[in-house]
Enzyme design. Structure first.
Site, PDB file in Angstrom:
ATOM      1  N   LYS A  63       0.809  -1.230   0.000  1.00 14.08           N
ATOM      2  CA  LYS A  63       0.000   0.000   0.000  1.00 14.08           C
ATOM      3  C   LYS A  63       0.841   1.279   0.000  1.00 14.08           C
ATOM      4  O   LYS A  63       0.426   2.303  -0.527  1.00 14.08           O
ATOM      5  CB  LYS A  63      -0.905   0.032   1.227  1.00 14.08           C
ATOM      6  CG  LYS A  63      -2.089  -0.905   1.140  1.00 14.08           C
ATOM      7  CD  LYS A  63      -2.983  -0.742   2.355  1.00 14.08           C
ATOM      8  CE  LYS A  63      -4.120  -1.734   2.291  1.00 14.08           C
ATOM      9  NZ  LYS A  63      -5.069  -1.598   3.393  1.00 14.08           N
ATOM     10  N   ASP A  77      -9.908   2.936   2.091  1.00  7.63           N
ATOM     11  CA  ASP A  77      -9.945   2.495   3.503  1.00  7.63           C
ATOM     12  C   ASP A  77     -10.441   3.639   4.386  1.00  7.63           C
ATOM     13  O   ASP A  77     -11.251   3.440   5.294  1.00  7.63           O
ATOM     14  CB  ASP A  77      -8.543   2.103   3.997  1.00  7.63           C
ATOM     15  CG  ASP A  77      -8.130   0.709   3.553  1.00  7.63           C
ATOM     16  OD1 ASP A  77      -9.024  -0.112   3.244  1.00  7.63           O
ATOM     17  OD2 ASP A  77      -6.915   0.437   3.523  1.00  7.63           O
TER      18      ASP A  77
HETATM   19  P1  NAP Z   1       0.767  -2.613   9.388  1.00  7.65           P
HETATM   20  O1  NAP Z   1       1.100  -1.628   8.313  1.00  7.65           O
HETATM   21  O2  NAP Z   1       1.642  -3.790   9.620  1.00  7.65           O
HETATM   22  O3  NAP Z   1       0.622  -1.749  10.745  1.00  7.65           O
HETATM   23  C1  NAP Z   1       0.417  -2.327  11.992  1.00  7.65           C
HETATM   24  C2  NAP Z   1       1.130  -1.436  13.021  1.00  7.65           C
HETATM   25  O4  NAP Z   1       0.873  -1.952  14.341  1.00  7.65           O
HETATM   26  C3  NAP Z   1       2.650  -1.436  12.830  1.00  7.65           C
HETATM   27  O5  NAP Z   1       3.124  -0.114  12.945  1.00  7.65           O
HETATM   28  C4  NAP Z   1       3.114  -2.325  13.970  1.00  7.65           C
HETATM   29  O6  NAP Z   1       4.439  -2.007  14.404  1.00  7.65           O
HETATM   30  C5  NAP Z   1       2.117  -1.960  15.055  1.00  7.65           C
HETATM   31  N1  NAP Z   1       2.085  -2.921  16.158  1.00  7.65           N
HETATM   32  C6  NAP Z   1       2.317  -4.263  16.107  1.00  7.65           C
HETATM   33  N2  NAP Z   1       2.190  -4.776  17.350  1.00  7.65           N
HETATM   34  C7  NAP Z   1       1.869  -3.768  18.186  1.00  7.65           C
HETATM   35  C8  NAP Z   1       1.616  -3.662  19.577  1.00  7.65           C
HETATM   36  N3  NAP Z   1       1.680  -4.739  20.374  1.00  7.65           N
HETATM   37  N4  NAP Z   1       1.320  -2.453  20.104  1.00  7.65           N
HETATM   38  C9  NAP Z   1       1.263  -1.360  19.319  1.00  7.65           C
HETATM   39  N5  NAP Z   1       1.519  -1.385  17.989  1.00  7.65           N
HETATM   40  C10 NAP Z   1       1.810  -2.578  17.433  1.00  7.65           C
HETATM   41  O7  NAP Z   1      -0.706  -3.214   9.122  1.00  7.65           O
HETATM   42  P2  NAP Z   1      -1.966  -2.449   8.529  1.00  7.65           P
HETATM   43  O8  NAP Z   1      -2.054  -2.648   7.072  1.00  7.65           O
HETATM   44  O9  NAP Z   1      -1.967  -1.060   9.060  1.00  7.65           O
HETATM   45  O10 NAP Z   1      -3.147  -3.305   9.190  1.00  7.65           O
HETATM   46  C11 NAP Z   1      -3.380  -3.293  10.583  1.00  7.65           C
HETATM   47  C12 NAP Z   1      -4.598  -4.165  10.900  1.00  7.65           C
HETATM   48  O11 NAP Z   1      -5.760  -3.599  10.298  1.00  7.65           O
HETATM   49  C13 NAP Z   1      -4.484  -5.591  10.349  1.00  7.65           C
HETATM   50  O12 NAP Z   1      -5.041  -6.478  11.295  1.00  7.65           O
HETATM   51  C14 NAP Z   1      -5.344  -5.556   9.111  1.00  7.65           C
HETATM   52  O13 NAP Z   1      -5.896  -6.824   8.799  1.00  7.65           O
HETATM   53  C15 NAP Z   1      -6.432  -4.581   9.523  1.00  7.65           C
HETATM   54  N6  NAP Z   1      -7.077  -3.902   8.393  1.00  7.65           N
HETATM   55  C16 NAP Z   1      -8.425  -4.015   8.270  1.00  7.65           C
HETATM   56  C17 NAP Z   1      -9.072  -3.361   7.241  1.00  7.65           C
HETATM   57  C18 NAP Z   1     -10.562  -3.483   7.108  1.00  7.65           C
HETATM   58  O14 NAP Z   1     -11.101  -3.166   6.046  1.00  7.65           O
HETATM   59  N7  NAP Z   1     -11.249  -3.890   8.147  1.00  7.65           N
HETATM   60  C19 NAP Z   1      -8.338  -2.602   6.304  1.00  7.65           C
HETATM   61  C20 NAP Z   1      -6.949  -2.500   6.466  1.00  7.65           C
HETATM   62  C21 NAP Z   1      -6.331  -3.164   7.518  1.00  7.65           C
HETATM   63  P3  NAP Z   1       5.655  -2.882  13.751  1.00  7.65           P
HETATM   64  O15 NAP Z   1       5.628  -2.581  12.289  1.00  7.65           O
HETATM   65  O16 NAP Z   1       6.843  -2.374  14.485  1.00  7.65           O
HETATM   66  O17 NAP Z   1       5.307  -4.327  14.038  1.00  7.65           O
END
Ligand code: NAP
Length: 280
Positions: free
Chosen positions: A69, A105
């Protein structure tokens, strides 16, 4: 000769778990469109080869998911202002003028929040867990909708610091604060708590927020939709909070993408049923 099928799909790695093919193919069928949504599982090494082959493969549009993304900007011709602000795109339309990119999103999250959950953002205090692509989309959407304050925490403090600096520059009227710990998110004073980390996807994952910080005045929104109820949502529900998983956001972002691609109103009920079928 029969008309060629319009191809749409999801670019990412991995993508096999995705609910999007079921949702979009049900919508194409319901509107009798000669179109098909496929999975484009492309490794990092092959990403640069994917883009020149788009037209030749009959691709009319595609979604983008993890891990691309924030990494595809170099291949795009136009990017909406909102997607530029977020720094991530999840929907691309192939037009005669080139690749036109959007972030649905952000809008999908807001539409779910307002239309289905009846939450109005004006003057609200928001606590946000995460600073990845999804968190950025949600944060920009909320800041544009007139929230009073946003507190954010991410395990990677450098990432959250730089994102919040960027938000402050663009939304000077919103109070934007970095929490050094989850407790400093101040969820006792917040109206909306959002989990935009992947913590909760694994059924053994803990609840990131101490339940004593959850209460009945909060709306707790977890972007995760499998499992339907994460440990955070379960604890929040037990504390009397309103809760929502991310299935509604998935639906609305998909509806907006569908409309961008086809120009047709998205058949919401059909798409929602297809998603629920995937969950069960
Ligand atoms: P991402 O880019 O990997 O971002 C996740 C963030 O959370 C990263 O900065 C990560 O840090 C941080 N993190 C991990 N463990 C943590 C903790 N224990 N405490 C605080 N922060 C923590 O993923 P994303 O694309 O943003 O997606 C995040 C979630 O949203 C996923 O579960 C995804 O499936 C969901 N999502 C849902 C939709 C929907 O339509 N419902 C759409 C998009 C995403 P690090 O990188 O250092 O690990």
């Amino acid at each position: 000769m029969p008309d060629a099928v319009d191809i749409y799909g999801l670019l990412g790695y991995p993508v096999s778990h995705s609910f999007s093919p079921a949702m979009h193919n049900a919508a194409f069928k319901a509107l009798s469109l000669n179109a098909e949504y496929r999975l484009f599982e492309v490794s990092r090494d092959d990403l640069s080869g994917f883009f020149p082959s788009i037209r030749q493969k009959g691709i009319r549009g595609f979604n983008i998911t993890i891990p691309y993304k924030e990494k595809v900007f170099a291949y795009l011709d136009t990017v909406t202002k909102a997607a530029q602000l977020i720094g991530a795109v999840n929907t691309v339309k192939v037009t005669p003028a080139g690749l036109e990119a959007h972030n649905t999103d952000a809008e999908g999250f807001l539409m779910h929040l307002s239309e289905q959950l009846g939450f109005s953002c004006g003057g609200k205090r928001v606590a946000l867990l995460g600073a990845g692509g999804a968190a950025k989309a949600v944060a920009v959407a909320l800041c544009r909708s007139g929230i009073r304050s946003l507190r954010a925490y991410d395990i990677d403090s450098t990432k959250v610091t730089s994102f919040l600096r960027h938000l402050r520059e663009h939304f000077p009227s919103v109070e934007i604060l970095q929490a050094g710990t989850i407790e400093q998110l101040d969820t006792r004073e917040a109206d909306l708590l959002i989990n935009a980390t992947p913590i909760g996807m694994n059924p053994l994952d803990p609840c990131l927020v101490d339940p004593s910080y959850l209460n009945e005045r909060l709306l707790v929104y977890d972007l995760i939709y499998t499992p339907r109820e994460t440990a955070l949502l379960k604890r929040a529900r037990e504390k009397g909070a309103r809760v929502s998983n991310g299935l509604g956001m998935l639906l609305y972002q998909g509806m907006i993408a569908f409309e961008i691609w086809t120009g047709c109103p998205a058949p919401k009920t059909v798409m929602q049923r297809a998603l629920e079928g995937q969950l069960s």
